[in-house]
Scaffold this motif. Structure first.
Motif, PDB file in Angstrom:
ATOM      1  N   ARG A  61      -6.463  11.370   6.679  1.00 18.44           N
ATOM      2  CA  ARG A  61      -5.176  10.818   6.256  1.00 18.44           C
ATOM      3  C   ARG A  61      -5.053   9.370   6.753  1.00 18.44           C
ATOM      4  O   ARG A  61      -5.085   9.099   7.946  1.00 18.44           O
ATOM      5  CB  ARG A  61      -4.025  11.650   6.797  1.00 18.44           C
ATOM      6  N   PRO A  62      -4.895   8.417   5.830  1.00 18.12           N
ATOM      7  CA  PRO A  62      -4.784   7.008   6.231  1.00 18.12           C
ATOM      8  C   PRO A  62      -3.372   6.669   6.689  1.00 18.12           C
ATOM      9  O   PRO A  62      -2.410   7.329   6.328  1.00 18.12           O
ATOM     10  CB  PRO A  62      -5.150   6.252   4.967  1.00 18.12           C
ATOM     11  N   PHE A  63      -3.288   5.614   7.473  1.00 16.37           N
ATOM     12  CA  PHE A  63      -2.006   5.073   7.912  1.00 16.37           C
ATOM     13  C   PHE A  63      -1.728   3.737   7.222  1.00 16.37           C
ATOM     14  O   PHE A  63      -0.590   3.399   6.938  1.00 16.37           O
ATOM     15  CB  PHE A  63      -2.015   4.890   9.435  1.00 16.37           C
ATOM     16  N   TYR A 111       0.875  -1.171   0.000  1.00 12.66           N
ATOM     17  CA  TYR A 111       0.000   0.000   0.000  1.00 12.66           C
ATOM     18  C   TYR A 111       0.909   1.216   0.000  1.00 12.66           C
ATOM     19  O   TYR A 111       1.990   1.208   0.580  1.00 12.66           O
ATOM     20  CB  TYR A 111      -0.975  -0.001   1.186  1.00 12.66           C
ATOM     21  N   GLY A 112       0.473   2.233  -0.703  1.00 10.02           N
ATOM     22  CA  GLY A 112       1.313   3.413  -0.818  1.00 10.02           C
ATOM     23  C   GLY A 112       0.548   4.573  -1.410  1.00 10.02           C
ATOM     24  O   GLY A 112      -0.683   4.561  -1.447  1.00 10.02           O
ATOM     25  N   ALA A 126      -9.295   1.397   4.853  1.00 11.45           N
ATOM     26  CA  ALA A 126      -8.132   2.173   5.257  1.00 11.45           C
ATOM     27  C   ALA A 126      -8.375   2.634   6.683  1.00 11.45           C
ATOM     28  O   ALA A 126      -9.505   2.957   7.062  1.00 11.45           O
ATOM     29  CB  ALA A 126      -7.938   3.369   4.336  1.00 11.45           C
ATOM     30  N   ARG A 127      -7.306   2.636   7.477  1.00 17.01           N
ATOM     31  CA  ARG A 127      -7.403   3.093   8.865  1.00 17.01           C
ATOM     32  C   ARG A 127      -6.364   4.174   9.105  1.00 17.01           C
ATOM     33  O   ARG A 127      -5.294   4.182   8.505  1.00 17.01           O
ATOM     34  CB  ARG A 127      -7.180   1.923   9.822  1.00 17.01           C
ATOM     35  N   VAL A 168      -3.895   0.553  -2.801  1.00 14.17           N
ATOM     36  CA  VAL A 168      -3.654  -0.789  -2.268  1.00 14.17           C
ATOM     37  C   VAL A 168      -3.443  -1.750  -3.432  1.00 14.17           C
ATOM     38  O   VAL A 168      -4.274  -1.831  -4.340  1.00 14.17           O
ATOM     39  CB  VAL A 168      -4.841  -1.259  -1.394  1.00 14.17           C
ATOM     40  N   ASP A 169      -2.324  -2.465  -3.415  1.00 11.27           N
ATOM     41  CA  ASP A 169      -2.060  -3.549  -4.359  1.00 11.27           C
ATOM     42  C   ASP A 169      -2.280  -4.860  -3.613  1.00 11.27           C
ATOM     43  O   ASP A 169      -1.691  -5.081  -2.553  1.00 11.27           O
ATOM     44  CB  ASP A 169      -0.614  -3.503  -4.864  1.00 11.27           C
TER      45      ASP A 169
END
Length: 144
Positions: free
Chosen positions: A131-133, A68-69, A96-97, A78-79
């Motif tokens: 903003r996801p982590f 993920y990036g 996403a969290r 997400v791959d």
């Protein structure tokens, strides 16, 4: 005065007469009944576990996050790879969290297998509310 005889067997308790009421014969144990009950309980638990496995646990639709990036304030990419039966399709739930663990995005992504390939690799952009982590695949199920 009553007398206690010493001729009783060593395993037989001696009680003063009349003090504890009438003595009952020892109860017979029923090992066959206990074994039958154990077999019924094991069979019932096996049936429940098979039904739950069929309902929730299908290993043919297994997903793994590759990476993920591209994390920004409103997205994560997400791959992931999905194992599918030949030519079948599935729906995978991505989420996403944020850094605190709160869910900031959730989306169902359809995935279709290519004939002759057991694995499908998918790249999906997940739009978030903060903003996801981390981006992750929650589950994959057969498409309805």
């Amino acid at each position: 005065m009553t007398e206690t005889h010493a001729t009783l067997g060593p395993d037989a308790p001696v009680f003063p007469p009349g003090r504890y009421g009438r003595r009952r014969a020892p109860r017979r144990r029923r090992p066959v009944l206990a074994a039958l009950l154990a077999v019924v309980v094991v069979a019932a638990l096996t049936l429940v576990s098979v039904r739950l496995y069929r309902q929730y646990g299908d290993p043919a639709y297994d997903a793994q996050v590759i990476s993920y990036g591209d994390i920004t304030d409103d997205q994560v990419v997400v791959d992931f790879r999905v194992n599918l039966p030949d030519g079948d399709s599935a729906v995978c739930v991505l989420r996403a969290r944020d850094h605190a663990g709160a869910e900031v995005a959730r989306e169902a992504v359809p995935v279709t297998a290519v004939a002759g390939q057991p694995h499908v690799t998918v790249r999906h952009r997940l739009v978030t509310t903060a903003r996801p982590f981390i981006g992750e695949v929650v589950r994959c199920r057969p498409a309805a």
